[in-house]
Structures are given as structure tokens and as C-alpha cells.
Design a protein around this motif. Structure first.
Motif, PDB file in Angstrom:
ATOM      1  N   MET A   1     106.895   7.513  83.896  1.00  0.00           N
ATOM      2  CA  MET A   1     105.961   7.854  84.501  1.00  0.00           C
ATOM      3  C   MET A   1     105.551   8.304  85.861  1.00  0.00           C
ATOM      4  N   ASN A   2     105.003   9.388  86.072  1.00  0.00           N
ATOM      5  CA  ASN A   2     104.833   9.850  87.585  1.00  0.00           C
ATOM      6  C   ASN A   2     104.349   8.658  88.399  1.00  0.00           C
ATOM      7  N   PRO A   3     105.115   8.302  89.435  1.00  0.00           N
ATOM      8  CA  PRO A   3     104.411   7.221  90.479  1.00  0.00           C
ATOM      9  C   PRO A   3     103.090   7.482  90.988  1.00  0.00           C
ATOM     10  N   THR A   4     102.963   8.620  91.288  1.00  0.00           N
ATOM     11  CA  THR A   4     101.460   9.061  91.713  1.00  0.00           C
ATOM     12  C   THR A   4     100.416   8.825  90.910  1.00  0.00           C
ATOM     13  N   LEU A   5     100.694   8.931  89.602  1.00  0.00           N
ATOM     14  CA  LEU A   5      99.814   8.374  88.488  1.00  0.00           C
ATOM     15  C   LEU A   5      99.511   7.007  88.721  1.00  0.00           C
ATOM     16  N   ARG A   6     100.343   6.120  88.590  1.00  0.00           N
ATOM     17  CA  ARG A   6     100.295   4.673  88.684  1.00  0.00           C
ATOM     18  C   ARG A   6      99.527   4.355  89.883  1.00  0.00           C
ATOM     19  N   ASP A   7      99.516   5.114  90.903  1.00  0.00           N
ATOM     20  CA  ASP A   7      98.620   4.766  92.345  1.00  0.00           C
ATOM     21  C   ASP A   7      97.045   4.767  92.105  1.00  0.00           C
ATOM     22  N   LEU A   8      96.845   5.698  90.930  1.00  0.00           N
ATOM     23  CA  LEU A   8      95.266   5.949  90.831  1.00  0.00           C
ATOM     24  C   LEU A   8      94.701   4.843  90.037  1.00  0.00           C
ATOM     25  N   PRO A   9      93.260   4.657  90.189  1.00  0.00           N
ATOM     26  CA  PRO A   9      92.741   3.714  89.584  1.00  0.00           C
ATOM     27  C   PRO A   9      92.546   3.956  88.128  1.00  0.00           C
ATOM     28  N   LEU A  10      92.489   2.608  87.462  1.00  0.00           N
ATOM     29  CA  LEU A  10      92.759   2.733  85.837  1.00  0.00           C
ATOM     30  C   LEU A  10      91.563   3.647  85.374  1.00  0.00           C
ATOM     31  N   GLN A  11      90.418   3.699  85.914  1.00  0.00           N
ATOM     32  CA  GLN A  11      89.303   4.560  85.213  1.00  0.00           C
ATOM     33  C   GLN A  11      89.615   5.882  85.544  1.00  0.00           C
ATOM     34  N   GLN A  12      90.180   6.428  86.740  1.00  0.00           N
ATOM     35  CA  GLN A  12      90.591   7.832  87.075  1.00  0.00           C
ATOM     36  C   GLN A  12      91.654   8.080  86.112  1.00  0.00           C
ATOM     37  N   ARG A  13      92.618   7.143  85.619  1.00  0.00           N
ATOM     38  CA  ARG A  13      93.671   7.614  84.915  1.00  0.00           C
ATOM     39  C   ARG A  13      93.276   7.987  83.544  1.00  0.00           C
ATOM     40  N   VAL A  14      92.170   6.898  83.182  1.00  0.00           N
ATOM     41  CA  VAL A  14      91.521   7.091  81.661  1.00  0.00           C
ATOM     42  C   VAL A  14      91.034   8.507  81.547  1.00  0.00           C
ATOM     43  N   GLN A  15      90.151   8.730  82.682  1.00  0.00           N
ATOM     44  CA  GLN A  15      89.500  10.118  82.668  1.00  0.00           C
ATOM     45  C   GLN A  15      90.281  11.062  82.790  1.00  0.00           C
ATOM     46  N   LEU A  16      91.523  11.397  83.322  1.00  0.00           N
ATOM     47  CA  LEU A  16      92.481  12.213  83.243  1.00  0.00           C
ATOM     48  C   LEU A  16      92.994  12.192  81.831  1.00  0.00           C
ATOM     49  N   VAL A  17      93.245  11.248  81.265  1.00  0.00           N
ATOM     50  CA  VAL A  17      93.691  11.489  79.788  1.00  0.00           C
ATOM     51  C   VAL A  17      92.683  12.000  78.921  1.00  0.00           C
ATOM     52  N   GLU A  18      91.559  11.722  79.001  1.00  0.00           N
ATOM     53  CA  GLU A  18      90.423  12.314  78.493  1.00  0.00           C
ATOM     54  C   GLU A  18      90.292  13.721  78.346  1.00  0.00           C
ATOM     55  N   ASP A  19      90.235  14.344  79.732  1.00  0.00           N
ATOM     56  CA  ASP A  19      90.342  15.481  80.108  1.00  0.00           C
ATOM     57  C   ASP A  19      91.381  16.313  79.382  1.00  0.00           C
ATOM     58  N   LEU A  20      92.582  15.718  79.710  1.00  0.00           N
ATOM     59  CA  LEU A  20      93.804  16.197  79.074  1.00  0.00           C
ATOM     60  C   LEU A  20      93.691  16.411  77.478  1.00  0.00           C
ATOM     61  N   TRP A  21      93.386  15.448  76.862  1.00  0.00           N
ATOM     62  CA  TRP A  21      93.118  15.601  75.408  1.00  0.00           C
ATOM     63  C   TRP A  21      91.952  16.613  74.887  1.00  0.00           C
ATOM     64  N   ASP A  22      90.927  16.681  75.708  1.00  0.00           N
ATOM     65  CA  ASP A  22      89.821  17.735  75.576  1.00  0.00           C
ATOM     66  C   ASP A  22      90.572  19.221  75.605  1.00  0.00           C
ATOM     67  N   SER A  23      91.333  19.353  76.531  1.00  0.00           N
ATOM     68  CA  SER A  23      91.913  20.673  76.753  1.00  0.00           C
ATOM     69  C   SER A  23      92.814  21.016  75.427  1.00  0.00           C
ATOM     70  N   ILE A  24      93.509  19.864  75.410  1.00  0.00           N
ATOM     71  CA  ILE A  24      94.587  20.323  74.074  1.00  0.00           C
ATOM     72  C   ILE A  24      93.692  20.655  72.828  1.00  0.00           C
ATOM     73  N   ALA A  25      92.403  19.737  72.664  1.00  0.00           N
ATOM     74  CA  ALA A  25      91.692  20.136  71.523  1.00  0.00           C
ATOM     75  C   ALA A  25      90.970  21.465  71.464  1.00  0.00           C
ATOM     76  N   GLN A  26      90.820  22.052  72.682  1.00  0.00           N
ATOM     77  CA  GLN A  26      90.220  23.375  72.792  1.00  0.00           C
ATOM     78  C   GLN A  26      91.317  24.396  72.545  1.00  0.00           C
ATOM     79  N   ASP A  27      92.555  24.268  73.053  1.00  0.00           N
ATOM     80  CA  ASP A  27      93.638  24.979  72.707  1.00  0.00           C
ATOM     81  C   ASP A  27      94.203  24.954  71.203  1.00  0.00           C
TER      82      ASP A  27
END
Length: 69
Positions: A1-27
Motif C-alpha cells: 500500500m502506498n504509505p501516503t495513503l496510510r497517513d490519511l484519516p480512515l474516513q478520507q480513505r473510505v471516501q477515496l475508495v467510494e469515489d474510485l468505485w463510482d468512477s469505475i462504475a461510470q467507465d
């Protein structure tokens, strides 16, 4: 895992995952369907229209499988 990602708060990481998933669904909506896939979809739709069998819901099937284990 990217060490920079680990430094983010959990809620922000969850939001990133949701955003990434939404972008995949659109594609995925833009993915082309091959002729073979379209033919299979048509075959399944024709079979459904002939017999009207909607199948069974997943919960029922899973319960039956669990009872057999």
C-alpha cells in the motif's frame, strides 16, 4: 500500500475508495459488448420470455446451500 495513503484519516480513505468505485462504475457503462455477448444476452432474454421463470432470490439459494453443508 502506498504509505501516503496510510497517513490519511480512515474516513478520507473510505471516501477515496467510494469515489474510485463510482468512477469505475461510470467507465463500465461505456464498455462495448461483443457480438458473442450480445447473442448470449439475446438467448437468455428469449428463454426468459418463453418460460417466464424469474429464478429464485439469492437469499433462498444461499440458505439451501448452507443447509446442505
Amino acid at each position: 500500500m502506498n504509505p501516503t495513503l496510510r497517513d490519511l484519516p480512515l474516513q478520507q480513505r473510505v471516501q477515496l475508495v467510494e469515489d474510485l468505485w463510482d468512477s469505475i462504475a461510470q467507465d463500465q457503462q461505456a464498455l462495448p459488448v461483443t457480438d458473442a455477448q450480445r447473442a448470449e444476452l439475446d438467448r437468455r432474454l428469449d428463454a426468459y420470455e418463453q418460460d417466464g421463470n424469474q429464478g429464485r432470490d439469492a437469499a433462498t439459494v444461499l440458505n439451501e446451500i448452507r443447509q446442505k453443508l
